[in-house]
Design a protein around this motif. Structure first.
Motif, PDB file in Angstrom:
ATOM      1  N   ALA A  96       0.825  -1.208   0.000  1.00  0.00           N
ATOM      2  CA  ALA A  96       0.000   0.000   0.000  1.00  0.00           C
ATOM      3  C   ALA A  96       0.862   1.262   0.000  1.00  0.00           C
ATOM      4  O   ALA A  96       0.565   2.225  -0.708  1.00  0.00           O
ATOM      5  N   LEU A  97       1.930   1.256   0.785  1.00  0.00           N
ATOM      6  CA  LEU A  97       2.778   2.460   0.880  1.00  0.00           C
ATOM      7  C   LEU A  97       3.376   2.845  -0.471  1.00  0.00           C
ATOM      8  O   LEU A  97       3.595   4.025  -0.740  1.00  0.00           O
ATOM      9  N   ALA A  98       3.650   1.867  -1.308  1.00  0.00           N
ATOM     10  CA  ALA A  98       4.220   2.176  -2.626  1.00  0.00           C
ATOM     11  C   ALA A  98       3.264   3.010  -3.468  1.00  0.00           C
ATOM     12  O   ALA A  98       3.688   3.635  -4.448  1.00  0.00           O
ATOM     13  N   ASN A  99       1.979   3.034  -3.078  1.00  0.00           N
ATOM     14  CA  ASN A  99       0.990   3.815  -3.813  1.00  0.00           C
ATOM     15  C   ASN A  99       0.663   5.145  -3.142  1.00  0.00           C
ATOM     16  O   ASN A  99      -0.188   5.890  -3.629  1.00  0.00           O
ATOM     17  N   VAL A 100       1.307   5.429  -2.019  1.00  0.00           N
ATOM     18  CA  VAL A 100       1.030   6.683  -1.308  1.00  0.00           C
ATOM     19  C   VAL A 100       1.738   7.829  -2.018  1.00  0.00           C
ATOM     20  O   VAL A 100       2.971   7.925  -2.015  1.00  0.00           O
ATOM     21  N   ALA A 101       0.975   8.674  -2.662  1.00  0.00           N
ATOM     22  CA  ALA A 101       1.475   9.926  -3.236  1.00  0.00           C
ATOM     23  C   ALA A 101       2.761   9.719  -4.049  1.00  0.00           C
ATOM     24  O   ALA A 101       2.894   8.734  -4.777  1.00  0.00           O
ATOM     25  N   HIS A 102       3.690  10.661  -3.915  1.00  0.00           N
ATOM     26  CA  HIS A 102       4.937  10.636  -4.685  1.00  0.00           C
ATOM     27  C   HIS A 102       6.122  10.515  -3.729  1.00  0.00           C
ATOM     28  O   HIS A 102       5.993  10.701  -2.525  1.00  0.00           O
TER      29      HIS A 102
END
Length: 288
Positions: A96-102
């Motif tokens: 999930a963290l890999a998809n958090v913002a930039h």
């Protein structure tokens, strides 16, 4: 726009930070600031006092044990994401963290700050909800643990009291014979997703004995739906369709400037089938 005027304090201890909050009911806590600062700049938030906790000791930890992952209030998303032990014990967290913002936002933003911000369009509140995690907070009466089922009470609203500070989040470890998966659809990678879904599937032999899915950007608070009965113990084209139907019976997507309700429902249906299938495959691989 510029923020409305506010006083700024940067305490050096948790006790001083709690004292600052206690004296100003309208105060806000600043950690990474990646959600709060834009709200200040747009004057959607106008606290009288900003309590910057970045000098507090012992809150930037990422601790991994057989039970799960404990993340301190000052641990940045990027630090959690690159920790190999986190991926080993609870792989849904880095997925999930890999998809958090930039990347620049992950370098500054904190995982606990995202949890407290309570945005149902964000990844980590949904993941904490799906994994049945918890949040530890400190207040004038001491420290208490809030189960995630009691944490999110409304849009951008958590059950923290105004004089409490979140100090640590706990994500339980992956159970045996269990697989996870995460996928979201956004107009551009790093933007808020129009819809995102994660799944946790547990097997007993070849039979699915538990399947749950979490949804972001389709409700006012992070949504989790038990799909076990709908799947009927197996993952087939028919059971996946039944699981998606069961999910959509409980979700109430809304139309906004990013997507229509119908499109969000379509995405939820497609992503449910994808992540349940992927989590099921991961569980089978873990079993072998």
């Amino acid at each position: 726009m510029k923020p409305a005027p506010f006083d700024y304090v940067r305490p050096g201890s948790l006790e001083e930070a709690l004292q600052a909050l206690a004296g100003h009911p309208g105060a806000k806590v600043l950690a990474g600031g990646q959600s709060l600062v834009p709200l200040l700049s747009m004057r959607l938030a106008a606290p009288a006092v900003l309590v910057d906790i970045n000098d507090l000791p012992d809150l930037d930890h990422v601790r991994v044990s057989a039970d799960g992952v404990r993340i301190g209030a000052l641990a940045r998303h990027a630090a959690v994401l690159r920790d190999p032990d986190v991926a080993r014990v609870q792989p849904l967290v880095p997925l999930a963290l890999a998809n958090v913002a930039h990347a620049t936002i992950r370098n500054r933003g904190t995982t606990v700050g995202s949890l407290v911000h309570a945005d149902a369009a964000a990844e980590m509140p949904m993941v904490l909800r799906l994994l049945d995690g918890s949040l530890d907070v400190a207040g004038p009466g001491g420290r208490r643990t809030i189960p995630v089922a009691e944490l999110y009470v409304g849009p951008l609203e958590s059950s923290l009291h105004h004089d409490e500070i979140a100090v640590e989040a706990f994500f339980p470890a992956l159970a045996p014979h269990t697989g996870v998966a995460f996928e979201e659809i956004a107009r551009r990678h790093g933007d808020y997703a129009m819809c995102g879904v994660a799944a946790v599937v547990t097997l007993d032999g070849d039979r699915v004995v538990q399947a749950r899915a979490g949804y972001l950007s389709v409700s006012d608070v992070p949504a989790v739906i038990d799909l076990t009965d709908a799947l009927g113990g197996e993952v087939t084209e028919a059971s996946l369709a039944a699981a998606a139907d069961a999910a959509l019976e409980q979700l109430e997507p809304e139309t906004d400037i990013h997507a229509t309700a119908d499109y969000r429902a379509h995405l939820a249906r497609v992503l449910t089938a994808r992540v349940v299938t992927a989590a099921h495959e991961n569980a089978r691989e873990a079993r072998s």
